[in-house]
Design a protein around this motif. Structure first.
Motif, PDB file in Angstrom:
ATOM      1  N   UNK A  59      21.166 -35.513   5.155  1.00 47.67           N
ATOM      2  CA  UNK A  59      20.354 -36.183   6.174  1.00 47.67           C
ATOM      3  C   UNK A  59      20.773 -37.640   6.329  1.00 47.67           C
ATOM      4  N   UNK A  60      20.980 -38.318   5.196  1.00 46.78           N
ATOM      5  CA  UNK A  60      21.409 -39.719   5.237  1.00 46.78           C
ATOM      6  C   UNK A  60      22.740 -39.849   5.970  1.00 46.78           C
ATOM      7  N   UNK A  61      23.640 -38.910   5.730  1.00 46.05           N
ATOM      8  CA  UNK A  61      24.940 -38.961   6.394  1.00 46.05           C
ATOM      9  C   UNK A  61      24.783 -38.870   7.910  1.00 46.05           C
ATOM     10  N   UNK A  62      23.933 -37.956   8.370  1.00 45.47           N
ATOM     11  CA  UNK A  62      23.730 -37.802   9.813  1.00 45.47           C
ATOM     12  C   UNK A  62      23.051 -39.021  10.426  1.00 45.47           C
ATOM     13  N   UNK A  63      22.238 -39.724   9.621  1.00 49.45           N
ATOM     14  CA  UNK A  63      21.528 -40.889  10.147  1.00 49.45           C
ATOM     15  C   UNK A  63      22.428 -42.112  10.287  1.00 49.45           C
ATOM     16  N   UNK A  64      23.389 -42.267   9.385  1.00 43.15           N
ATOM     17  CA  UNK A  64      24.145 -43.521   9.327  1.00 43.15           C
ATOM     18  C   UNK A  64      25.617 -43.383   9.678  1.00 43.15           C
ATOM     19  N   UNK A  65      26.110 -42.172   9.855  1.00 46.43           N
ATOM     20  CA  UNK A  65      27.514 -41.986  10.204  1.00 46.43           C
ATOM     21  C   UNK A  65      27.626 -41.365  11.594  1.00 46.43           C
ATOM     22  N   UNK A  66      28.678 -41.690  12.270  1.00 45.90           N
ATOM     23  CA  UNK A  66      28.899 -41.207  13.634  1.00 45.90           C
ATOM     24  C   UNK A  66      29.514 -39.808  13.593  1.00 45.90           C
ATOM     25  N   UNK A  67      28.780 -38.766  14.007  1.00 51.66           N
ATOM     26  CA  UNK A  67      29.332 -37.405  13.949  1.00 51.66           C
ATOM     27  C   UNK A  67      30.500 -37.199  14.895  1.00 51.66           C
ATOM     28  N   UNK A  68      30.531 -37.950  16.000  1.00 59.75           N
ATOM     29  CA  UNK A  68      31.629 -37.774  16.952  1.00 59.75           C
ATOM     30  C   UNK A  68      32.971 -38.194  16.347  1.00 59.75           C
ATOM     31  N   UNK A  69      32.935 -39.149  15.420  1.00 58.25           N
ATOM     32  CA  UNK A  69      34.174 -39.584  14.773  1.00 58.25           C
ATOM     33  C   UNK A  69      34.742 -38.465  13.904  1.00 58.25           C
ATOM     34  N   UNK A  70      33.856 -37.771  13.174  1.00 56.32           N
ATOM     35  CA  UNK A  70      34.300 -36.655  12.335  1.00 56.32           C
ATOM     36  C   UNK A  70      34.851 -35.533  13.199  1.00 56.32           C
TER      37      UNK A  70
END
Length: 355
Positions: free
Chosen positions: A296-307
């Motif tokens: 959950x923390x990853x989805x909140x603070x990282x840009x999924x489009x970059x991955x």
């Protein structure tokens, strides 16, 4: 069929060169680090052994099954329940081969996040175990595994064998990396590539919209699949990459990458028999809650489009990646053939197929 083969090759090219380099480094580490070093460092009780168990486990290229005899020896030598649990959790999630392959597919930020969070989960589980579980007085029986299994670590060694100092051998290091280590994960790695290719080809395009509207389902599905499933840290990468490209959030894929390698039904049974039911609950609870929380923390603070952009961009590979894929697939084929021949020879030696 052409689309399936193309997806299979793309996944192989994305991680092939990193796995090849990773198993070479793993072989060198195996040759340089004495097998009894970790046992001696963790063979005491206390919170320091929990931290050491976590740190020692990060680079070791052991899956959730091959780590079992090592953990049994730690327990036999008096390590605390916390040290054993922390080692059991941190070791399968990472590994030098998996770290490099993760970097090759997902980039340095995702890789660093995976290593750090797995360490935190392992330390939390170890500390909780030391606090909540009373020390066991009775000795714990050793686990005896087949010494012919490539990924087995023998724990019944004589004193002379343990104390013997060997000079470094590149031949032994390469044999361990390409045969013992890669041979132990060849089958699950191949299936991981095949499953990942099927996911990339078969999942409908509108799944992305579905998961974006119901992100919690992605987390729950990832846990439900990962917890009982046997999948090593490296073999889980192509499956996670295909899930992300199909629309699952990177955080949900992270849950799969974290919980999948750390747990399976075999390891659960061993933890229960070796450390008890309370330790099993701490083990599962820490992994499940920690994986979902950090997902959950990853989805909140990282840009999924970059991955997703990084994974999509990897469909066009250069000659280095293609050569790496070819070498990886040849090594997988070689190890699978050798395993089959060894089983056939063993069966023949028992008189079941020879006249």
């Amino acid at each position: 069929m052409e689309e399936l083969l193309q997806s299979f090759w793309n996944l192989s090219a994305s991680m092939g060169i990193f796995i090849v380099v990773g198993v070479i480094i793993a072989g060198i580490l195996h040759e340089l680090i004495p097998e009894d070093l970790i046992s001696r460092q963790l063979g005491t009780r206390g919170w320091k052994s929990v931290l050491k168990g976590t740190l020692f486990g990060i680079p070791l290229p052991l899956c959730s099954c091959s780590v079992i005899p090592f953990a049994a020896e730690l327990k036999r030598k008096g390590s605390s329940e916390g040290a054993v649990l922390s080692f059991l959790i941190s070791t399968p999630i990472t590994g030098v081969d998996s770290i490099l392959a993760t970097y090759g597919m997902f980039g340095w930020a995702f890789t660093l996040y995976r290593v750090v969070t797995s360490s935190i989960i392992a330390v939390i589980a170890g500390v909780l175990a030391n606090i909540l579980i009373k020390p066991q007085i009775q000795p714990v029986a050793k686990f005896s595994l087949n010494p012919q299994t490539p990924q087995t670590i023998l724990i019944n060694k004589s004193a002379s064998e343990v104390n013997r100092v060997r000079s470094f051998s590149l031949r032994r290091a390469l044999h361990y990396g390409f045969v013992s280590l890669l041979g132990g994960i060849a089958s699950p790695l191949l299936w991981g590539l095949i499953i990942g290719a099927f996911i990339s080809m078969m999942i409908p395009d509108n799944l992305s919209h579905y998961f974006s509207e119901s992100r919690w389902i992605g987390y729950l599905v990832a846990v439900a699949i990962a917890a009982p499933m046997y999948v090593c840290a490296t073999a889980s990468l192509p499956i996670a990459a295909s899930l992300i490209l199909a629309g699952v959030s990177p955080g949900a894929a992270f849950v799969f990458l974290s919980a999948g390698p750390a747990t399976n039904t075999v390891t659960m049974g061993v933890v229960k028999s070796m450390l008890g039911t309370k330790a099993l609950m701490i083990y599962l609870g820490s992994i499940v809650i920690g994986s979902v929380g950090f997902g959950i923390v990853f989805d909140l603070f990282f840009d999924p489009t970059a991955i997703r952009g990084m994974l999509s961009h990897q469909e066009a590979h250069g000659w280095v990646e293609n050569i790496g894929a070819g070498i990886l697939l040849l090594l997988i084929a070689y190890n699978l053939i050798q395993t089959r021949l060894n089983k056939k020879n063993k069966s023949c030696s028992g008189g079941s197929c020879c006249s």
